[in-house]
Scaffold this motif. Structure first.
Motif, PDB file in Angstrom:
ATOM      1  N   MET A  18       0.842  -1.193   0.000  1.00 19.47           N
ATOM      2  CA  MET A  18       0.000   0.000   0.000  1.00 19.47           C
ATOM      3  C   MET A  18       0.884   1.253   0.000  1.00 19.47           C
ATOM      4  N   GLN A  19       0.550   2.188  -0.867  1.00 18.09           N
ATOM      5  CA  GLN A  19       1.334   3.418  -0.957  1.00 18.09           C
ATOM      6  C   GLN A  19       0.674   4.505  -0.106  1.00 18.09           C
ATOM      7  N   LEU A  20       1.487   5.156   0.697  1.00 19.00           N
ATOM      8  CA  LEU A  20       0.975   6.247   1.519  1.00 19.00           C
ATOM      9  C   LEU A  20       0.704   7.468   0.643  1.00 19.00           C
ATOM     10  N   PRO A  21      -0.236   8.340   1.070  1.00 19.38           N
ATOM     11  CA  PRO A  21      -0.466   9.566   0.301  1.00 19.38           C
ATOM     12  C   PRO A  21       0.794  10.439   0.307  1.00 19.38           C
ATOM     13  N   SER A  22       0.898  11.263  -0.690  1.00 21.69           N
ATOM     14  CA  SER A  22       2.068  12.137  -0.811  1.00 21.69           C
ATOM     15  C   SER A  22       2.137  13.139   0.336  1.00 21.69           C
ATOM     16  N   LEU A  23       3.371  13.566   0.638  1.00 22.45           N
ATOM     17  CA  LEU A  23       3.581  14.655   1.588  1.00 22.45           C
ATOM     18  C   LEU A  23       3.669  15.940   0.767  1.00 22.45           C
ATOM     19  N   ILE A  24       2.642  16.769   0.864  1.00 24.95           N
ATOM     20  CA  ILE A  24       2.585  17.980   0.055  1.00 24.95           C
ATOM     21  C   ILE A  24       2.604  19.196   0.982  1.00 24.95           C
ATOM     22  N   PRO A  25       3.705  19.964   0.955  1.00 26.77           N
ATOM     23  CA  PRO A  25       3.749  21.156   1.804  1.00 26.77           C
ATOM     24  C   PRO A  25       2.780  22.222   1.302  1.00 26.77           C
ATOM     25  N   PRO A  26       2.338  23.108   2.191  1.00 31.08           N
ATOM     26  CA  PRO A  26       1.488  24.212   1.748  1.00 31.08           C
ATOM     27  C   PRO A  26       2.229  25.098   0.738  1.00 31.08           C
ATOM     28  N   PHE A  27       1.468  25.814  -0.058  1.00 29.35           N
ATOM     29  CA  PHE A  27       2.008  26.758  -1.030  1.00 29.35           C
ATOM     30  C   PHE A  27       2.957  27.729  -0.311  1.00 29.35           C
ATOM     31  N   ARG A  28       4.088  27.981  -0.899  1.00 29.07           N
ATOM     32  CA  ARG A  28       5.116  28.893  -0.368  1.00 29.07           C
ATOM     33  C   ARG A  28       5.629  28.493   1.023  1.00 29.07           C
ATOM     34  N   TYR A  29       5.579  27.221   1.334  1.00 33.78           N
ATOM     35  CA  TYR A  29       6.082  26.735   2.623  1.00 33.78           C
ATOM     36  C   TYR A  29       7.578  27.021   2.741  1.00 33.78           C
ATOM     37  N   ALA A  30       7.994  27.459   3.931  1.00 31.16           N
ATOM     38  CA  ALA A  30       9.415  27.670   4.212  1.00 31.16           C
ATOM     39  C   ALA A  30       9.625  27.632   5.721  1.00 31.16           C
ATOM     40  N   MET A  31      10.864  27.376   6.104  1.00 36.62           N
ATOM     41  CA  MET A  31      11.236  27.437   7.513  1.00 36.62           C
ATOM     42  C   MET A  31      11.772  28.843   7.776  1.00 36.62           C
ATOM     43  N   ILE A  32      11.228  29.509   8.786  1.00 36.75           N
ATOM     44  CA  ILE A  32      11.722  30.831   9.180  1.00 36.75           C
ATOM     45  C   ILE A  32      12.987  30.636  10.000  1.00 36.75           C
ATOM     46  N   GLU A  33      12.867  29.764  10.970  1.00 39.75           N
ATOM     47  CA  GLU A  33      13.990  29.319  11.799  1.00 39.75           C
ATOM     48  C   GLU A  33      13.517  28.072  12.516  1.00 39.75           C
ATOM     49  N   GLU A  34      14.356  27.489  13.334  1.00 40.26           N
ATOM     50  CA  GLU A  34      13.973  26.257  14.000  1.00 40.26           C
ATOM     51  C   GLU A  34      12.646  26.440  14.741  1.00 40.26           C
ATOM     52  N   TYR A  35      11.701  25.546  14.484  1.00 37.49           N
ATOM     53  CA  TYR A  35      10.383  25.525  15.108  1.00 37.49           C
ATOM     54  C   TYR A  35       9.420  26.613  14.626  1.00 37.49           C
ATOM     55  N   LEU A  36       9.826  27.398  13.643  1.00 34.71           N
ATOM     56  CA  LEU A  36       8.931  28.409  13.061  1.00 34.71           C
ATOM     57  C   LEU A  36       8.854  28.185  11.555  1.00 34.71           C
ATOM     58  N   PHE A  37       7.616  28.006  11.079  1.00 35.72           N
ATOM     59  CA  PHE A  37       7.390  27.726   9.666  1.00 35.72           C
ATOM     60  C   PHE A  37       6.363  28.706   9.122  1.00 35.72           C
ATOM     61  N   ARG A  38       6.394  28.906   7.809  1.00 34.33           N
ATOM     62  CA  ARG A  38       5.461  29.836   7.189  1.00 34.33           C
ATOM     63  C   ARG A  38       4.971  29.261   5.868  1.00 34.33           C
ATOM     64  N   GLY A  39       3.877  29.817   5.386  1.00 32.54           N
ATOM     65  CA  GLY A  39       3.362  29.382   4.100  1.00 32.54           C
ATOM     66  C   GLY A  39       1.968  29.920   3.860  1.00 32.54           C
ATOM     67  N   GLY A  40       1.314  29.320   2.860  1.00 31.79           N
ATOM     68  CA  GLY A  40      -0.037  29.717   2.496  1.00 31.79           C
ATOM     69  C   GLY A  40      -1.083  28.965   3.295  1.00 31.79           C
ATOM     70  N   TYR A  41      -2.315  29.292   2.997  1.00 30.02           N
ATOM     71  CA  TYR A  41      -3.478  28.681   3.622  1.00 30.02           C
ATOM     72  C   TYR A  41      -3.395  27.153   3.504  1.00 30.02           C
ATOM     73  N   PRO A  42      -3.433  26.435   4.619  1.00 26.52           N
ATOM     74  CA  PRO A  42      -3.311  24.970   4.528  1.00 26.52           C
ATOM     75  C   PRO A  42      -4.569  24.340   3.923  1.00 26.52           C
ATOM     76  N   LYS A  43      -4.340  23.513   2.925  1.00 28.40           N
ATOM     77  CA  LYS A  43      -5.424  22.785   2.254  1.00 28.40           C
ATOM     78  C   LYS A  43      -5.430  21.354   2.809  1.00 28.40           C
ATOM     79  N   PRO A  44      -6.536  20.635   2.615  1.00 31.79           N
ATOM     80  CA  PRO A  44      -6.591  19.247   3.111  1.00 31.79           C
ATOM     81  C   PRO A  44      -5.406  18.398   2.645  1.00 31.79           C
ATOM     82  N   ARG A  45      -4.925  18.615   1.430  1.00 26.78           N
ATOM     83  CA  ARG A  45      -3.799  17.820   0.922  1.00 26.78           C
ATOM     84  C   ARG A  45      -2.491  18.109   1.670  1.00 26.78           C
TER      85      ARG A  45
END
Length: 134
Positions: free
Chosen positions: A1-28
């Motif tokens: 069985m294949q697991l669903p893909s890991l899809i980061p949110p649009f414009r996802y990035a790490m600001i610094e350790e433990y801080l992340f940023r990006g677009g509106y999270p979608k179900p995917r």
């Protein structure tokens, strides 16, 4: 069985350790966000997140903080001084980390908050604005 893909949110990035940023999270994006082991999602958007994302946060014990921020327009920056301070206080509190910060597109409002964070961290305006434009 294949697991669903890991899809980061649009414009996802790490600001610094433990801080992340990006677009509106979608179900995917939820499977990807789950792997970040988030404590907090800070939403800077006009309306609350979808019930599906709210349920995801409830299931994974993620604090969902919504600061109502209107859509960015060419002649209007929708962030007030007070909302900027509120967002920064949440962002810099280690008790809220790991944290995912987002606006609608992951660029405009999120970028302004991160630029303010960088100024708080004593970055030069040139460096903060250079990061913002990337």
């Amino acid at each position: 069985m294949q697991l669903p893909s890991l899809i980061p949110p649009f414009r996802y990035a790490m600001i610094e350790e433990y801080l992340f940023r990006g677009g509106y999270p979608k179900p995917r994006n939820l499977r990807f966000l789950k792997r970040l082991r988030l404590k907090t999602i800070l939403s800077l958007i006009p309306n609350p997140l979808t019930p599906e994302v709210q349920e995801f946060c409830k299931q994974h014990n993620i604090l969902l903080i919504h600061i109502q921020v209107d859509k960015m327009k060419e002649d209007n920056i929708p962030l007030s001084y007070n909302k900027t301070l509120m967002a920064l206080q949440i962002l810099i509190d280690p008790a809220n980390h790991p944290l995912y910060l987002h606006c609608l597109d992951g660029a405009d409002v999120t970028g302004l908050i991160v630029a303010c964070l960088r100024k708080l961290q004593m970055w030069s305006t040139t460096s903060a604005m250079s990061e913002f434009s990337r």
